[in-house]
Design an enzyme around this catalytic site. Structure first.
Site, PDB file in Angstrom:
ATOM      1  NE  ARG A   1      -0.090   0.252   4.985  1.00 22.10           N
ATOM      2  CZ  ARG A   1       0.872   1.047   5.411  1.00 22.10           C
ATOM      3  NH1 ARG A   1       1.222   2.109   4.697  1.00 22.10           N
ATOM      4  NH2 ARG A   1       1.520   0.792   6.537  1.00 22.10           N
ATOM      5  N   GLY A   2       0.283   2.378  -0.247  1.00 20.84           N
ATOM      6  CA  GLY A   2       1.039   3.614  -0.148  1.00 20.84           C
ATOM      7  C   GLY A   2       1.353   3.942   1.300  1.00 20.84           C
TER       8      GLY A   2
ATOM      9  CG  LEU B   1       7.019   2.224   9.989  1.00 25.79           C
ATOM     10  CD1 LEU B   1       7.983   2.654  11.071  1.00 25.79           C
ATOM     11  CD2 LEU B   1       6.659   0.763  10.162  1.00 25.79           C
TER      12      LEU B   1
ATOM     13  CG  PHE C   1      -0.170  -0.146  16.033  1.00 25.98           C
ATOM     14  CD1 PHE C   1       0.628  -1.225  16.373  1.00 25.98           C
ATOM     15  CD2 PHE C   1      -1.407  -0.006  16.648  1.00 25.98           C
ATOM     16  CE1 PHE C   1       0.193  -2.162  17.310  1.00 25.98           C
ATOM     17  CE2 PHE C   1      -1.842  -0.930  17.584  1.00 25.98           C
ATOM     18  CZ  PHE C   1      -1.038  -2.009  17.920  1.00 25.98           C
TER      19      PHE C   1
ATOM     20  CB  VAL D   1      -6.988   6.542   4.022  1.00 21.18           C
ATOM     21  CG1 VAL D   1      -7.196   6.060   2.584  1.00 21.18           C
ATOM     22  CG2 VAL D   1      -8.332   6.744   4.698  1.00 21.18           C
ATOM     23  N   GLY D   2      -4.751   4.002   3.548  1.00 17.54           N
ATOM     24  CA  GLY D   2      -3.624   3.600   2.713  1.00 17.54           C
ATOM     25  C   GLY D   2      -4.105   2.558   1.717  1.00 17.54           C
TER      26      GLY D   2
ATOM     27  N   GLY E   1      -7.041  -0.198   2.472  1.00 18.74           N
ATOM     28  CA  GLY E   1      -8.168   0.695   2.689  1.00 18.74           C
ATOM     29  C   GLY E   1      -7.993   1.571   3.900  1.00 18.74           C
ATOM     30  CG  LEU E   2     -11.383   2.680   6.272  1.00 13.35           C
ATOM     31  CD1 LEU E   2     -11.723   2.360   7.723  1.00 13.35           C
ATOM     32  CD2 LEU E   2     -12.389   3.694   5.732  1.00 13.35           C
TER      33      LEU E   2
ATOM     34  CB  CYS F   1       1.043   8.172   8.107  1.00 15.65           C
ATOM     35  SG  CYS F   1      -0.277   7.004   8.511  1.00 15.65           S
TER      36      CYS F   1
END
Length: 232
Positions: free
Chosen positions: A85-86, A89, A91, A155-156, A167-168, A185
């Site tokens: 995913r974009g 890091l 958690f 969101v990634g 997703g989220l 992030c």
């Protein structure tokens, strides 16, 4: 009036993060095999899960010492996973809702940018239903949903051949101290929060699942059809 597309809903419950990723990959394979033509339920899948244990995940971007970072985080007692995913890091852990849509964006008539905005809008719709109207989506690079400068929902996403994955991740009653060991992030100086913290009561993943699904249907203009069969 155009018929609302059907999206299959798969409730995975609480399970190890690796198992939710494996289920997601199976759905991606099924969606690609379905092809671009019309058909019932062909718009895709929505997978819901709650991680059974703490896990740090790294997206496609890595920091200056990824191996050392991984060793440090594993030493805290968490798993460590690389995710396609974009982002950097983040958690995932108990008390967090993971919503991973596997959707054919062609069928929904959405660009990738519009899709990310729709995911944020679904989380915002949930916040309004819970009495948190101050929740906001911020301009890039601040993806996700925020309250007073703290991230409530990350969101990634990944998109390959028009099919989305990941997703989220929405913090419900997550132990936020796990975030203290990373820069979530990659955004320095930005904190994290949860629904429990904002509402000053214990808010579980189960409690918010149905209102989230209502918000998802509203934003994506789809019909969710429940599928409980094994994904093996």
């Amino acid at each position: 009036m155009r018929a609302r597309p059907a999206v299959r809903l798969l409730r995975l419950g609480r399970l190890p993060y690796a198992e939710s990723l494996a289920a997601q990959e199976r759905c991606v394979g099924r969606q690609r095999a379905a092809g671009p033509g019309p058909g019932p339920g062909a718009a895709g899948w929505l997978l819901l899960s709650e991680p059974a244990g703490p896990v740090y995940t790294r997206g496609l971007r890595a920091g200056p010492d990824p191996a050392g970072e991984e060793r440090r985080l594993r030493a805290l007692g968490a798993e460590f996973r690389r995710a396609a995913r974009g982002g950097l890091l983040t958690f995932h852990g108990p008390g967090q809702l993971l919503a991973y849509p596997v959707l054919d964006l062609r069928r929904l008539g959405l660009s990738l940018r519009a899709y990310v905005g729709a995911l944020e809008a679904a989380a915002l719709g949930l916040c309004r239903r819970l009495g948190l109207p101050a929740a906001r989506a911020l301009p890039p690079p601040y993806t996700g949903v925020w309250l007073r400068g703290r991230k409530l929902c990350a969101v990634g996403v990944h998109c390959g051949r028009h099919i989305t994955s990941h997703g989220l991740a929405l913090n419900c009653c997550t132990d936020l101290t796990w975030f203290d060991h990373i820069v979530p992030c990659g955004l320095e100086g930005m904190g994290v929060t949860s629904l429990s913290e904002e509402l000053q009561r214990h808010v579980t993943v189960d409690e918010i699942t149905e209102p989230f699904l209502d918000a998802f249907e509203e934003v994506f203009q789809c019909i969710l059809t429940s599928h409980e069969e094994s994904m093996g």
